[in-house]
Design an enzyme around this catalytic site. Structure first.
Site, PDB file in Angstrom:
ATOM      1  N   GLU A 195      -0.111   0.691   1.872  1.00 42.23           N
ATOM      2  CA  GLU A 195       0.408   1.379   3.072  1.00 42.23           C
ATOM      3  C   GLU A 195      -0.571   1.281   4.232  1.00 42.23           C
ATOM      4  OE1 GLU A 195       1.356   2.580  -0.085  1.00 42.23           O
ATOM      5  OE2 GLU A 195       3.147   1.601   0.688  1.00 42.23           O
ATOM      6  N   ASN A 248       4.121  -3.183  -3.035  1.00 42.39           N
ATOM      7  CA  ASN A 248       5.005  -3.521  -1.924  1.00 42.39           C
ATOM      8  C   ASN A 248       4.300  -4.376  -0.880  1.00 42.39           C
ATOM      9  OD1 ASN A 248       3.500  -0.911  -1.421  1.00 42.39           O
ATOM     10  ND2 ASN A 248       4.248  -1.333   0.661  1.00 42.39           N
ATOM     11  N   ASP A 254       9.947  -0.378  -0.089  1.00 41.13           N
ATOM     12  CA  ASP A 254       8.702   0.071  -0.724  1.00 41.13           C
ATOM     13  C   ASP A 254       8.844   0.119  -2.246  1.00 41.13           C
ATOM     14  OD1 ASP A 254       6.752   3.004  -1.206  1.00 41.13           O
ATOM     15  OD2 ASP A 254       5.980   1.014  -0.672  1.00 41.13           O
TER      16      ASP A 254
END
Lengths: 188, 615
Positions: free
Chosen positions: B216, B300, B342
């Site tokens: 992220e 992801n 994700d």
């Protein structure tokens, strides 16, 4: 497409202009894609001191040059010293500056850790809990200096009046949330 | 027909079924030939022989290198589990999400806490299991500012007198198990670019296998092997970028065409976005020593706003089989090409041997974020089956010919618009919380989520050390209104046998035992024992805080069986409590807060080890 901005110590070297305002390096500008032209202009104006309207109080009110306290207690009879920033206080009440602050909050990825005030990686900003002080000066200092449990130091990419716009927006998050149920928290 | 004939037939049928069941269970326990003429009714999956470990100990979070999380101990069983009581407790001194697995080797219990990642050793030979030593790695407090999903740690691993674990600020550390003294530490991650470490290492062939976190944050993913004796990096394999860095070479023989070509880890990305492409390796690793292959998933791709990165985004959201000695990739399979939701690919892959239509296959079984339980041939990466174990709107199935996920165009994100009811939500049908395989029942026990999300993609600029997401998300309960489930799954038939609905996502790991029991915990603090065949609740205990840890079982120095689990809510699902987040902002914690606003009414923070035994 945005080009990459790396904020390492070497790249974030800032030039200290004679009137005490930091200039941003050009590559910082490139990272601000997706930010509206108005915001970009505001940041540029904040960076280039020569183009601001003359205002000694505003320019001197660099959070780093204020004497502020993060706490409300001091031994002995005196209160802790906490200088106020005129520009900070003015922006905190100015919806236009708060709106600019919102755009900066997104552009600099504050939203990535604090979301719309609820928090995530970072603590909530919409409540009345301020770990490191909730005055607009405290908030500005926290943004620039970083804080020990994870808040990065944004000094290199947030400069001049930008930090007051950001701090004004952050303070407004708790005022807005409070106004839904009770009076807004007064500025200490 | 006559009553007498009926009785004879009934008796014969019962005898047939009993002998058949006995034949099956005996065969599984001994692994050998059974002297019964009646053939088994069906061949169940079995863990490979190399997965056998000492039943008394629990030395690695997944119990063994096949990752079954199954124990042969049966002292605690269907007949007596309802009498289970706490034997002792231990406060970890840390009140953040506790995801680790308590390890027991010999007469010592070892457990790692959430940041600041204290490693404790408790002396099980003394009453109350007093502290034997503690090792405090003192990770940098600044690391807390770049960890996406609470400051968790999934555990240490024990091997040959040493313990290995990772710290939030990116160190892999080797500690002497007897004394608690640090042997070596190696800096593997850089918090300045938002890189942390939370995964539990695996030890294979004198190498500590580790991977990074930070998908992220625009961190580029990698897996690495360190020498057990001194922590030197033997190999490091990236998840994006040129073949030379991904360690794709002459040995790479992927099953499907879309993985063949030069430097696909560059060309399946625009411009140079692979450099911030994610694919981190923060989940589970399994190992087959006969094939000498490590299996690890990749997370992801970044940013979440997939419109910014057209292309399949190799090698993210998939699984690598890598040579344990060199890290060279043997094959790869992508669960979610050009992932848009994700759906990290890092969940556990359980190594099993199964018989499909008379043919023995070496497989791995993997319940993915995207909602399918996959069965892959672990020798070559061929898709054998993919069956949904949750409600799915984001895709329509998996193409058998190409192995590709077939997306639902209506649920693809659109920049500036909110796409509603994408199921599963970003944490997937199942996130990191590991399932367990029971040798006894042949079933997979899956702790999982029932969540959907509304997703609005937006542009994001990369600033190193800050989140690189570009999405505003609000999660909700999936159909039915419950947010979690604990399910028993038939691997060969590809279907659910029974399920238990839970109010909150079941964020704990699962444990299966030969006592016929499966264990899991709930986010409001219950630790439960379930009949592995029927799904009936046999026993439960309310611990002091939500349970998101991995339960383990072992034999103490007193010769008795114990069950251990950490209590202490948090993780991504529990961030609202662990991080004191504000429920008025549903987008907080990447949208999870919207689905968890009531969690604070059901649990506070905690951090305690619970150990249960029979009176």
């Amino acid at each position: 497409m945005c080009s990459v901005f790396h904020s390492n110590a070497e790249a974030s070297e800032s030039v200290f202009a004679s009137d005490g305002v930091y200039l941003l390096r050009t590559n910082v500008m490139k990272s601000l894609c997706g930010v509206s032209a108005a915001v970009a202009l505001a940041i540029l104006l904040g960076a280039c001191g020569e183009e601001q309207p003359p205002s000694n109080e505003a320019r001197a009110a660099d959070p780093e040059q204020l004497t502020i306290s993060l706490v409300e207690i001091a031994p002995g009879p005196a209160e802790p010293v906490h200088e106020k920033s005129e520009i900070g206080r003015a922006y905190a009440d100015d919806p236009d500056q708060i709106a600019v602050g919102r755009q900066i909050y997104v552009a600099f990825n504050c939203v990535g850790c604090h979301f719309n005030g609820g928090g995530g990686i970072g603590p909530p900003l919409m409540d009345d809990q301020w770990i490191y002080g909730g005055s607009v000066e405290n908030i500005a200092a926290s943004i620039l200096q970083g804080r020990p449990n994870g808040m990065p130091s944004f000094r290199a990419i947030v400069a001049g009046d930008t930090v007051w716009q950001l701090a004004a927006y952050v303070r407004s998050l708790s005022a807005k949330a409070d106004s839904q149920s009770q009076d807004a928290a007064p500025d200490p | 027909m006559s009553t007498r004939l009926c009785r004879v037939l009934t008796f014969s049928t019962i005898a047939f079924a009993s002998i058949s069941a006995l034949a099956q269970s005996t065969a599984q326990q001994t692994g050998g030939q059974v002297q019964v003429q009646i053939p088994p009714t069906r061949s169940l999956p079995v863990a490979p022989a190399f997965a056998a470990t000492s039943a008394e100990e629990w030395a690695t979070p997944a119990k063994n290198i096949a990752s079954t999380r199954y124990s042969e101990l049966a002292d605690i069983n269907l007949g007596n589990v309802k009498g289970l009581i706490p034997a002792f407790t231990f406060s970890l001194g840390v009140n953040r999400g506790q995801e680790a697995a308590p390890l027991v080797v010999g007469s010592t219990l070892y457990v790692v806490t959430a940041y600041p990642n204290i490693l404790y050793a408790l002396d099980l030979s003394k009453p109350g299991a007093p502290l034997k030593w503690k090792y405090e790695p003192k990770p940098s407090p600044a690391a807390q500012g770049v960890a996406c999903c609470d400051v968790v740690n999934r555990g240490a691993v024990y091997s040959d007198g040493r313990l290995f674990f990772n710290t939030l600020d990116g160190f892999t550390i080797g500690v002497d198990a007897a004394s608690g003294k640090e042997i070596w530490r190696t800096k593997m991650g850089n918090i300045h670019v938002g890189e942390t470490m939370t995964m539990a290492p695996l030890v294979a062939k004198n190498k500590v296998i580790v991977g990074n976190s930070g998908g992220e944050m625009g961190v580029r993913g990698w897996a690495a092997a360190l020498d057990v004796s001194n922590g030197e990096v033997i190999w490091k394999a990236y998840s994006t970028g040129p073949d030379s860095e991904v360690l794709i070479g002459a040995d790479f023989k992927p099953f499907y065409d879309q993985y063949r070509g030069k430097d696909l880890g560059v060309s399946t990305w625009p411009a140079e976005m692979w450099k911030q492409g994610g694919g981190t390796v923060w989940g589970w690793v399994s190992y087959d020593p006969e094939l000498n292959l490590l299996y690890h998933g990749t997370a992801n791709p970044g940013p979440w706003n997939s419109a910014m990165r057209p292309g399949d985004n190799l090698w993210t959201a998939g699984i690598f089989a890598r040579d344990a000695d060199t890290g060279q990739a043997r094959w790869f399979y992508q669960w979610s090409p050009h992932d848009v939701s994700d759906y990290d690919g890092v969940n556990e892959s359980i190594l099993l041997d199964i018989e499909i239509e008379g043919e023995k296959r070496k497989v791995l079984v993997h319940p993915d974020r995207n909602g399918y339980v996959y069965v892959l041939d672990r020798t070559n990466g061929e898709l054998i089956s993919a069956d949904p174990f949750a409600f799915i709107t984001s895709s329509k199935g998996v193409d058998e010919q190409t192995g590709r996920l077939i997306y639902n165009a209506e649920k693809q994100p659109q920049t500036g618009k909110t796409v509603k009811d994408i199921c599963p939500a970003a944490p997937g049908a199942k996130d990191w919380q590991p399932s367990a395989f029971s040798h006894q029942t042949g079933l997979l026990y899956i702790p999982h989520n029932n969540l959907c999300m509304d997703f609005k993609a937006g542009n994001v600029g990369y600033i190193a050390g800050t989140p690189y997401v570009g999405a505003e998300v609000y999660m909700n309960a999936g159909p039915g209104g419950h947010r979690g489930e604990f399910s028993a799954w038939d691997i060969i038939e590809g279907k659910e046998i029974w399920t238990i609905k839970e109010t909150f996502p079941v964020w704990s790991g699962a444990l299966a035992t030969a006592g016929g029991i499966v264990f899991y915990g709930t986010m409001d603090g219950w630790f439960k024992a379930i009949d592995a065949r029927s799904g009936d609740l046999l026993w439960r205990f309310k611990t002091s805080s939500g349970v998101i840890g991995q339960p383990t079982t072992w034999r103490g120095p007193d010769g008795r069986q114990y069950i251990s689990v950490l209590s202490g809510v948090g993780g991504w699902a529990g961030a609202i409590v662990a991080g004191d987040l504000d429920p008025r902002d549903g987008s907080a914690a990447l949208g999870f807060v919207n689905a968890m606003k009531d969690l604070p009414e059901h649990t506070t923070k905690g951090g305690t080890l619970f150990v249960f035994g029979l009176p």
